[in-house]
Design an enzyme around this catalytic site. Structure first.
Site, PDB file in Angstrom:
ATOM      1  N   GLU A 138      30.046  45.533  41.741  1.00  0.00           N
ATOM      2  CA  GLU A 138      30.976  45.465  42.866  1.00  0.00           C
ATOM      3  C   GLU A 138      31.347  46.862  43.357  1.00  0.00           C
ATOM      4  OE1 GLU A 138      35.341  43.556  44.029  1.00  0.00           O
ATOM      5  OE2 GLU A 138      34.829  43.902  41.923  1.00  0.00           O
ATOM      6  N   ASP A 173      33.200  41.879  47.902  1.00  0.00           N
ATOM      7  CA  ASP A 173      34.642  41.740  48.104  1.00  0.00           C
ATOM      8  C   ASP A 173      34.960  42.207  49.524  1.00  0.00           C
ATOM      9  OD1 ASP A 173      37.459  42.084  48.203  1.00  0.00           O
ATOM     10  OD2 ASP A 173      37.534  42.310  46.032  1.00  0.00           O
ATOM     11  N   GLN A 199      34.648  37.659  47.407  1.00  0.00           N
ATOM     12  CA  GLN A 199      36.097  37.704  47.222  1.00  0.00           C
ATOM     13  C   GLN A 199      36.765  38.175  48.513  1.00  0.00           C
ATOM     14  OE1 GLN A 199      36.281  40.398  43.835  1.00  0.00           O
ATOM     15  NE2 GLN A 199      36.478  38.686  42.410  1.00  0.00           N
ATOM     16  N   GLU A 235      41.266  37.123  45.525  1.00  0.00           N
ATOM     17  CA  GLU A 235      41.657  38.226  44.651  1.00  0.00           C
ATOM     18  C   GLU A 235      42.638  39.116  45.412  1.00  0.00           C
ATOM     19  OE1 GLU A 235      39.592  41.371  41.567  1.00  0.00           O
ATOM     20  OE2 GLU A 235      38.907  41.335  43.643  1.00  0.00           O
TER      21      GLU A 235
END
Length: 253
Positions: A138, A173, A199, A235
């Site tokens: 990530e 993300d 996310q 998140e």
């Protein structure tokens, strides 16, 4: 569209099994977490079985948090510690039925760090393949994590190509990508074949996805149109009582 509650931030004032139960009561379709290792895996498994939720993912340990570490796998000289953290994560994930592990790179830079990260990811992918687990990497933005080794999706693409493992995927993300690169819709479309998990959080404050510079109903529709079916990871930092921030989830349902 289904959503996964990231229990690293949501209901993180409760023991992990109770947070799982809270996510179920709130209407989430799955859960995920950061570092569950202080909770016996049997307790987590029992809560997952009780609620019928799957734990979608967890992270490898960060290392010496008090000393400022935020991952180990790109740290030259810490290979043994990095691989011990990978082994621990695979064992825990296997026990609770989790199929994704985010291997954290840490604060590092340069060619030696790149080579170290690639070597540790090859180790992780080989070990995880035997357990049917996917390894995730990530990119983190340089506002929240200055000096983190992996910062952009382009850098992740290079690493993934070099590792060459079919069970290595990108954790996309939206919060981090928007801060570093923007152009979420086109990036999601282009990178979809590489993505293992998605996310989200508001930008720039990392709160609930009902304000800020990203129009998340549009992004969620885009993701659905691309054929994505796995629950999306919420998140975000609730900044107080998690239940009080869930209006976005009620509206989408």
């Amino acid at each position: 569209m289904q959503f996964s509650a990231n229990l690293g931030f949501l209901w993180n004032d409760r023991p992990l099994p109770d947070a799982i139960r809270a996510a179920k009561a709130a209407g989430f379709g799955a859960v995920e977490c950061h570092w569950p290792y202080d909770t016996p895996a049997a307790d987590v498994s029992a809560a997952l079985a009780e609620t019928g939720l799957a734990m979608l993912g967890l992270n490898t340990r960060r290392g010496d948090v008090a000393g400022g570490e935020n991952g180990l796998s790109a740290l030259v000289g810490r290979e043994a510690d990095a691989r011990a953290a990978i082994d621990e994560a695979i064992a825990y994930a296997t026990e609770i039925g989790t199929r994704n592990i985010h291997v954290m790179a840490g604060f590092a830079s340069g060619d030696a760090a790149h080579a170290c990260f690639v070597a540790n990811l090859r180790y992780a992918c080989e070990r995880a393949a035997d357990a049917g687990i996917t390894i995730l990497i990530e990119p983190l933005n340089h506002y929240d994590a200055p000096g983190y080794f992996l910062a952009t999706t382009a850098q992740a693409e290079v690493i993934m190509a070099e590792v060459g493992a079919p069970n290595l995927r990108l954790m996309f993300d939206c919060y981090h990508v928007q801060l570093m690169e923007g152009d979420l819709s086109h990036r999601l479309e282009r990178l979809l074949p590489l993505i293992g998990h998605i996310q989200f959080a508001s930008v720039p404050d990392r709160g609930a996805p009902d304000h800020g510079e990203v129009n998340y109903p549009f992004i969620f529709d885009k993701i659905a149109a691309l054929g994505w079916q796995t629950p999306l990871g919420a998140e975000y930092k609730p900044g107080g009582d998690t239940d009080a921030t869930l209006g976005w989830l009620t509206a989408l349902r």
